[in-house]
Design a protein around this motif. Sequence first.
Motif, PDB file in Angstrom:
ATOM      1  N   LEU A  17       0.855  -1.175   0.000  1.00  0.00           N
ATOM      2  CA  LEU A  17       0.000   0.000   0.000  1.00  0.00           C
ATOM      3  C   LEU A  17       0.901   1.239   0.000  1.00  0.00           C
ATOM      4  CD1 LEU A  17      -1.588  -2.350   1.688  1.00  0.00           C
ATOM      5  CD2 LEU A  17      -3.058  -0.462   2.414  1.00  0.00           C
ATOM      6  N   ASN A  18       0.931   1.971  -1.092  1.00  0.00           N
ATOM      7  CA  ASN A  18       1.647   3.243  -1.183  1.00  0.00           C
ATOM      8  C   ASN A  18       2.968   3.224  -0.421  1.00  0.00           C
ATOM      9  OD1 ASN A  18      -1.292   3.828  -1.775  1.00  0.00           O
ATOM     10  ND2 ASN A  18      -0.369   5.799  -2.298  1.00  0.00           N
ATOM     11  N   THR A  19       3.953   2.613  -1.053  1.00  0.00           N
ATOM     12  CA  THR A  19       5.222   2.383  -0.392  1.00  0.00           C
ATOM     13  C   THR A  19       6.351   2.405  -1.418  1.00  0.00           C
ATOM     14  OG1 THR A  19       6.352   0.864   1.131  1.00  0.00           O
ATOM     15  CG2 THR A  19       5.008  -0.139  -0.594  1.00  0.00           C
ATOM     16  N   ALA A  20       7.543   2.066  -0.964  1.00  0.00           N
ATOM     17  CA  ALA A  20       8.704   1.934  -1.847  1.00  0.00           C
ATOM     18  C   ALA A  20       9.668   0.938  -1.215  1.00  0.00           C
ATOM     19  CB  ALA A  20       9.392   3.277  -2.071  1.00  0.00           C
ATOM     20  N   ALA A  21      10.510   0.358  -2.054  1.00  0.00           N
ATOM     21  CA  ALA A  21      11.536  -0.566  -1.578  1.00  0.00           C
ATOM     22  C   ALA A  21      12.761  -0.401  -2.459  1.00  0.00           C
ATOM     23  CB  ALA A  21      11.023  -2.000  -1.609  1.00  0.00           C
ATOM     24  N   PRO A  77      15.702   3.147  -3.732  1.00  0.00           N
ATOM     25  CA  PRO A  77      16.057   4.547  -3.466  1.00  0.00           C
ATOM     26  C   PRO A  77      14.954   5.477  -3.959  1.00  0.00           C
ATOM     27  CG  PRO A  77      17.957   3.373  -4.311  1.00  0.00           C
ATOM     28  CD  PRO A  77      16.788   2.428  -4.439  1.00  0.00           C
ATOM     29  N   PRO A  78      14.635   6.520  -3.194  1.00  0.00           N
ATOM     30  CA  PRO A  78      13.505   7.381  -3.573  1.00  0.00           C
ATOM     31  C   PRO A  78      13.733   8.060  -4.916  1.00  0.00           C
ATOM     32  CG  PRO A  78      14.811   8.375  -1.815  1.00  0.00           C
ATOM     33  CD  PRO A  78      15.306   6.980  -1.976  1.00  0.00           C
ATOM     34  N   PRO A  79      12.765   7.954  -5.841  1.00  0.00           N
ATOM     35  CA  PRO A  79      12.915   8.630  -7.131  1.00  0.00           C
ATOM     36  C   PRO A  79      12.840  10.146  -7.018  1.00  0.00           C
ATOM     37  CG  PRO A  79      10.755   7.596  -6.952  1.00  0.00           C
ATOM     38  CD  PRO A  79      11.533   7.162  -5.759  1.00  0.00           C
ATOM     39  N   MET A  85      -4.038   7.023  -5.531  1.00  0.00           N
ATOM     40  CA  MET A  85      -3.405   7.752  -6.638  1.00  0.00           C
ATOM     41  C   MET A  85      -3.263   9.244  -6.368  1.00  0.00           C
ATOM     42  SD  MET A  85      -2.716   5.203  -8.481  1.00  0.00           S
ATOM     43  CE  MET A  85      -2.184   5.865 -10.062  1.00  0.00           C
ATOM     44  N   ARG A  86      -3.788   9.732  -5.252  1.00  0.00           N
ATOM     45  CA  ARG A  86      -3.631  11.139  -4.896  1.00  0.00           C
ATOM     46  C   ARG A  86      -2.483  11.346  -3.910  1.00  0.00           C
ATOM     47  NH1 ARG A  86      -9.249  13.920  -3.468  1.00  0.00           N
ATOM     48  NH2 ARG A  86      -7.839  15.718  -3.529  1.00  0.00           N
ATOM     49  N   ASP A  87      -1.628  10.366  -3.786  1.00  0.00           N
ATOM     50  CA  ASP A  87      -0.469  10.445  -2.891  1.00  0.00           C
ATOM     51  C   ASP A  87       0.581  11.378  -3.499  1.00  0.00           C
ATOM     52  OD1 ASP A  87       1.686  10.003  -1.189  1.00  0.00           O
ATOM     53  OD2 ASP A  87       1.419   7.830  -1.156  1.00  0.00           O
ATOM     54  N   TRP A  88       0.999  12.403  -2.758  1.00  0.00           N
ATOM     55  CA  TRP A  88       1.998  13.354  -3.259  1.00  0.00           C
ATOM     56  C   TRP A  88       3.426  12.934  -2.902  1.00  0.00           C
ATOM     57  CZ3 TRP A  88       4.807  15.130   0.826  1.00  0.00           C
ATOM     58  CH2 TRP A  88       4.204  15.097   2.078  1.00  0.00           C
ATOM     59  N   CYS A  89       3.560  11.889  -2.114  1.00  0.00           N
ATOM     60  CA  CYS A  89       4.894  11.425  -1.705  1.00  0.00           C
ATOM     61  C   CYS A  89       5.256  10.124  -2.420  1.00  0.00           C
ATOM     62  CB  CYS A  89       4.934  11.243  -0.194  1.00  0.00           C
ATOM     63  SG  CYS A  89       6.562  10.771   0.426  1.00  0.00           S
ATOM     64  N   PHE A  90       4.522   9.040  -2.142  1.00  0.00           N
ATOM     65  CA  PHE A  90       4.717   7.781  -2.859  1.00  0.00           C
ATOM     66  C   PHE A  90       3.790   7.815  -4.070  1.00  0.00           C
ATOM     67  CE2 PHE A  90       6.190   7.073   1.395  1.00  0.00           C
ATOM     68  CZ  PHE A  90       7.299   6.257   1.248  1.00  0.00           C
ATOM     69  N   ARG A  91       4.191   8.613  -5.020  1.00  0.00           N
ATOM     70  CA  ARG A  91       3.363   8.934  -6.173  1.00  0.00           C
ATOM     71  C   ARG A  91       3.235   7.715  -7.104  1.00  0.00           C
ATOM     72  NH1 ARG A  91       6.065  14.739  -7.629  1.00  0.00           N
ATOM     73  NH2 ARG A  91       7.585  13.323  -8.567  1.00  0.00           N
ATOM     74  N   TYR A 114      -9.426   8.349  -5.854  1.00  0.00           N
ATOM     75  CA  TYR A 114      -9.892   9.314  -4.843  1.00  0.00           C
ATOM     76  C   TYR A 114      -9.083   9.264  -3.550  1.00  0.00           C
ATOM     77  CZ  TYR A 114     -11.918   4.934  -3.333  1.00  0.00           C
ATOM     78  OH  TYR A 114     -12.072   3.626  -2.966  1.00  0.00           O
ATOM     79  N   ALA A 115      -8.180   8.298  -3.429  1.00  0.00           N
ATOM     80  CA  ALA A 115      -7.476   8.064  -2.162  1.00  0.00           C
ATOM     81  C   ALA A 115      -6.088   8.687  -2.163  1.00  0.00           C
ATOM     82  CB  ALA A 115      -7.371   6.565  -1.888  1.00  0.00           C
ATOM     83  N   GLY A 116      -5.659   9.116  -0.973  1.00  0.00           N
ATOM     84  CA  GLY A 116      -4.341   9.691  -0.803  1.00  0.00           C
ATOM     85  C   GLY A 116      -3.359   8.692  -0.225  1.00  0.00           C
ATOM     86  N   HIS A 117      -2.312   9.213   0.408  1.00  0.00           N
ATOM     87  CA  HIS A 117      -1.278   8.355   0.974  1.00  0.00           C
ATOM     88  C   HIS A 117      -1.844   7.436   2.050  1.00  0.00           C
ATOM     89  CE1 HIS A 117       2.596   6.933   2.238  1.00  0.00           C
ATOM     90  NE2 HIS A 117       2.432   7.422   3.451  1.00  0.00           N
ATOM     91  N   TYR A 118      -2.729   7.947   2.890  1.00  0.00           N
ATOM     92  CA  TYR A 118      -3.359   7.106   3.902  1.00  0.00           C
ATOM     93  C   TYR A 118      -4.501   6.316   3.263  1.00  0.00           C
ATOM     94  CZ  TYR A 118      -0.828   9.400   7.760  1.00  0.00           C
ATOM     95  OH  TYR A 118       0.134   9.865   8.625  1.00  0.00           O
ATOM     96  N   VAL A 119      -4.133   5.487   2.303  1.00  0.00           N
ATOM     97  CA  VAL A 119      -5.106   4.775   1.489  1.00  0.00           C
ATOM     98  C   VAL A 119      -5.961   3.834   2.334  1.00  0.00           C
ATOM     99  CG1 VAL A 119      -3.395   3.000   0.887  1.00  0.00           C
ATOM    100  CG2 VAL A 119      -5.370   3.369  -0.603  1.00  0.00           C
TER     101      VAL A 119
END
Length: 301
Positions: A142-146, A148-150, A251-257, A278-283
């Motif tokens: 869920l809205n994450t990364a594994a 290096p941050p792009p 898809m409205r996440d501004w960090c883990f886009r 319609y959902a943000g980072h706290y999906v």
Amino acid sequence: MKKSNPAHQLPAWRKGLADYPAVSHFADIDGFAMHYLDEGDRDAEPVLMVHGNPTWSYYWRHLVAGLSPSHRAIAVDHIGCGLSQKPESPPYSLDLRIRHLVELVRQLDLHRINLVVHDWGGAIGLGAALEDRSRYRRIVLLNTAAFPPPFIPRRIRVCRTPVLGQFAVQGMNVFARAAIKMASGQPGGLPGNVARNLLAPYDSWNNRRAVYEFVTDIPTRAGQPTMKRLLAIEEGLDQFRSEQVLMLWGMRDWCFRPECLRKFQKAWPKARTCEYPYAGHYVMEDAREEIIAEVKNFLAH
């Protein structure tokens, strides 16, 4: 084996969490009390939920309730976060957090783990899974990364500054307070009671140290220990088959886009993906009913 640390006392507000499991568990990890939820049949297949920054196991409360009738639902609080002990040292790092999660999994002797991760929990959880690959079965992202941050958003870069950033995050709690408004796709941000409960563990300078050190641990150049670890985790993603992966994305996440989602899709081209426009980072807060249904269906096959 579960261990309790009698020196670590739960805060008074813990009893007022009506939508959160009543029983807390603790394990002794590196001499510190690590809190976790453990709901459902102990002999059922485990679902291990790993939070990021600046949340805690409360973030998983609805998924714990939804899965505990059929699975063993476990949600951890990293040391320094949530209801876990908040020591003044050592410095927190990705390597340390992976080691703590590996130790908890081994203490509980978990096998056939279904790993569910969010935010920094992706790097921590997948890092731990690569340490003990045979213990893990499936992955839900869920809205994450594994990797290096792009990119690093400007508002996070500001929070990383040594003096101003530390005062803002640890002194004024601006990182966690901003998240309850900006990390949700709901108009006006999260409901008041949810916002209060997410903020509750982070009520003092020392209790917000982990929040700040999560931010400062984001690597920006080659050679940094966390950069090396993220590159190793990214390289290890192919150890998991695409069919073992479910990706659920606000898809409205501004960090883990969406760029982060596309990177995972490239690594796991056959993985199932659900996008919530319609959902943000706290999906998990914005699309909880849909996510619970998707996870149940994924775990049933």
